[in-house]
Scaffold this motif. Structure first.
Motif, mmCIF file in Angstrom:
data_model
loop_
_atom_site.group_PDB
_atom_site.id
_atom_site.type_symbol
_atom_site.label_atom_id
_atom_site.label_comp_id
_atom_site.label_asym_id
_atom_site.label_seq_id
_atom_site.Cartn_x
_atom_site.Cartn_y
_atom_site.Cartn_z
ATOM 1 N N TYR A 238 -1.532 7.353 6.194
ATOM 2 C CA TYR A 238 -2.208 6.459 5.260
ATOM 3 C C TYR A 238 -1.281 6.147 4.087
ATOM 4 C CZ TYR A 238 -6.511 7.580 7.758
ATOM 5 O OH TYR A 238 -7.476 7.736 8.730
ATOM 6 N N LEU A 239 -1.041 4.855 3.860
ATOM 7 C CA LEU A 239 -0.189 4.407 2.762
ATOM 8 C C LEU A 239 -1.046 3.860 1.628
ATOM 9 C CD1 LEU A 239 2.502 2.386 4.779
ATOM 10 C CD2 LEU A 239 2.566 4.800 4.141
ATOM 11 N N ASP A 240 -0.718 4.229 0.402
ATOM 12 C CA ASP A 240 -1.422 3.677 -0.755
ATOM 13 C C ASP A 240 -1.011 2.237 -1.019
ATOM 14 O OD1 ASP A 240 -2.872 5.928 -1.200
ATOM 15 O OD2 ASP A 240 -1.684 6.661 -2.886
ATOM 16 N N GLN A 241 0.241 1.907 -0.702
ATOM 17 C CA GLN A 241 0.761 0.562 -0.914
ATOM 18 C C GLN A 241 1.402 0.062 0.370
ATOM 19 O OE1 GLN A 241 3.379 0.361 -4.285
ATOM 20 N NE2 GLN A 241 1.990 1.448 -5.647
ATOM 21 N N ASP A 242 1.259 -1.230 0.610
ATOM 22 C CA ASP A 242 1.826 -1.815 1.822
ATOM 23 C C ASP A 242 3.335 -1.970 1.673
ATOM 24 O OD1 ASP A 242 1.999 -2.833 4.309
ATOM 25 O OD2 ASP A 242 1.040 -4.752 3.868
ATOM 26 N N SER A 243 4.039 -1.731 2.752
ATOM 27 C CA SER A 243 5.490 -1.874 2.785
ATOM 28 C C SER A 243 5.909 -2.018 4.233
ATOM 29 C CB SER A 243 6.165 -0.651 2.153
ATOM 30 O OG SER A 243 7.524 -0.569 2.537
ATOM 31 N N ALA A 244 6.633 -3.091 4.525
ATOM 32 C CA ALA A 244 7.084 -3.306 5.904
ATOM 33 C C ALA A 244 7.978 -2.162 6.365
ATOM 34 C CB ALA A 244 7.820 -4.640 6.003
ATOM 35 N N LYS A 245 8.850 -1.695 5.465
ATOM 36 C CA LYS A 245 9.746 -0.599 5.830
ATOM 37 C C LYS A 245 8.962 0.681 6.087
ATOM 38 C CE LYS A 245 13.819 2.015 4.400
ATOM 39 N NZ LYS A 245 14.870 2.204 3.366
ATOM 40 N N ALA A 246 7.979 0.957 5.232
ATOM 41 C CA ALA A 246 7.183 2.171 5.414
ATOM 42 C C ALA A 246 6.421 2.122 6.730
ATOM 43 C CB ALA A 246 6.219 2.344 4.247
ATOM 44 N N ARG A 247 5.823 0.980 7.036
ATOM 45 C CA ARG A 247 5.083 0.865 8.298
ATOM 46 C C ARG A 247 6.019 1.059 9.486
ATOM 47 N NH1 ARG A 247 3.592 -4.281 8.409
ATOM 48 N NH2 ARG A 247 3.741 -4.907 6.238
ATOM 49 N N ARG A 248 7.228 0.538 9.370
ATOM 50 C CA ARG A 248 8.197 0.687 10.456
ATOM 51 C C ARG A 248 8.658 2.136 10.593
ATOM 52 N NH1 ARG A 248 11.339 -2.652 8.619
ATOM 53 N NH2 ARG A 248 12.971 -1.356 7.697
#
Length: 246
Positions: free
Chosen positions: A203-213
């Protein structure tokens, strides 16, 4: 289909094994760490060397949760968890010398740092786990670190847990979020038609393409899938958005 789920912070205690408090999901490790001279010494040494152990402590917590959920599959015990938590603290210490070669540098530092209250076997095991926490892993018995008397298969399974836990807390990304990503594990038991499946939800508090990847990457789970003979299904969810990546 029987399942086991664990959210960080849900451990409860029931009995004691080798000084560890064992409950339905495993171990209350915080008090044990504070009373363990080796763990405290390792934390102090790594903090002096790197300046911070935030990432290392998060990896230790993730590794413990993972250890708890898949306990029926890895066949490890409290002594192995203690070693896993020690390895979580020291695995990145080589970054003080070189980021690119930090596994090798960390292994060298562990070999040479004589102030650490480690038995020869404990030091050797930590060198092994640090050296191979990233990159190619030799088959059990094919490394240049462990001795013939070491339990190679057991350490191989411990290494698989360390690599997965480390992959679920990115040192660079962690500082860019208001709070580190929260990882929840769920184990769906084997049936006649399906293998055991470990569900890993980040679960991410903030969206981030790198984090999702990064957090949905399957590569970091390959060794764990091998040693546990199970499938691993990672999912990333951004809090409040409903977005998910599987």
């Amino acid at each position: 289909m029987p399942s086991t789920f664990l959210t960080p912070g849900t451990r409860s205690t029931a009995r004691s094994v080798d000084g560890w408090r064992i409950g339905p999901f495993g171990l209350d490790v915080a008090n044990r760490d504070l009373s363990c001279a080796v763990h405290v010494s390792l934390e102090r040494w790594v903090k002096r060397t790197l300046g911070s152990i935030d990432h290392e402590q998060r990896v230790a917590d993730i590794a413990t949760d993972l250890f708890d959920v898949v306990g029926d599959l890895h066949q490890l015990d409290a002594a192995d968890l203690r070693l896993l938590r020690w390895a979580s603290i020291v695995h990145d210490v080589g970054r003080a010398v070189c980021d690119d070669t930090h596994p090798e540098q960390g292994a060298k530092l562990l070999r040479s740092e004589r102030s650490l209250p480690l038995l020869p076997a404990e030091r050797r095991h930590l060198v092994y786990l640090t050296l191979y926490h990233r990159g190619k892993v030799p088959s059990p018995g094919r490394d240049d670190v462990l001795s013939a008397g070491d339990d190679h298969e057991r350490l191989y399974r411990t290494l698989a847990l360390l690599r997965a836990a480390d992959g679920l807390d990115n040192r660079d990304l962690g500082g860019k979020f208001h709070a580190p990503p929260r990882v929840v594990f769920g184990l769906t038991r084997r049936s006649a038609l399906r293998a055991n499946t470990l569900h890993v939800t980040c679960y991410l508090d903030q969206d981030s393409a790198k984090a999702r990847r990064v957090y949905s990457r399957r590569k970091k789970f390959r060794l764990l899938e091998e040693v546990l003979s199970c499938q691993i299904a990672p999912t990333v969810i951004v809090a409040g958005s409903g977005k998910s990546v599987a």
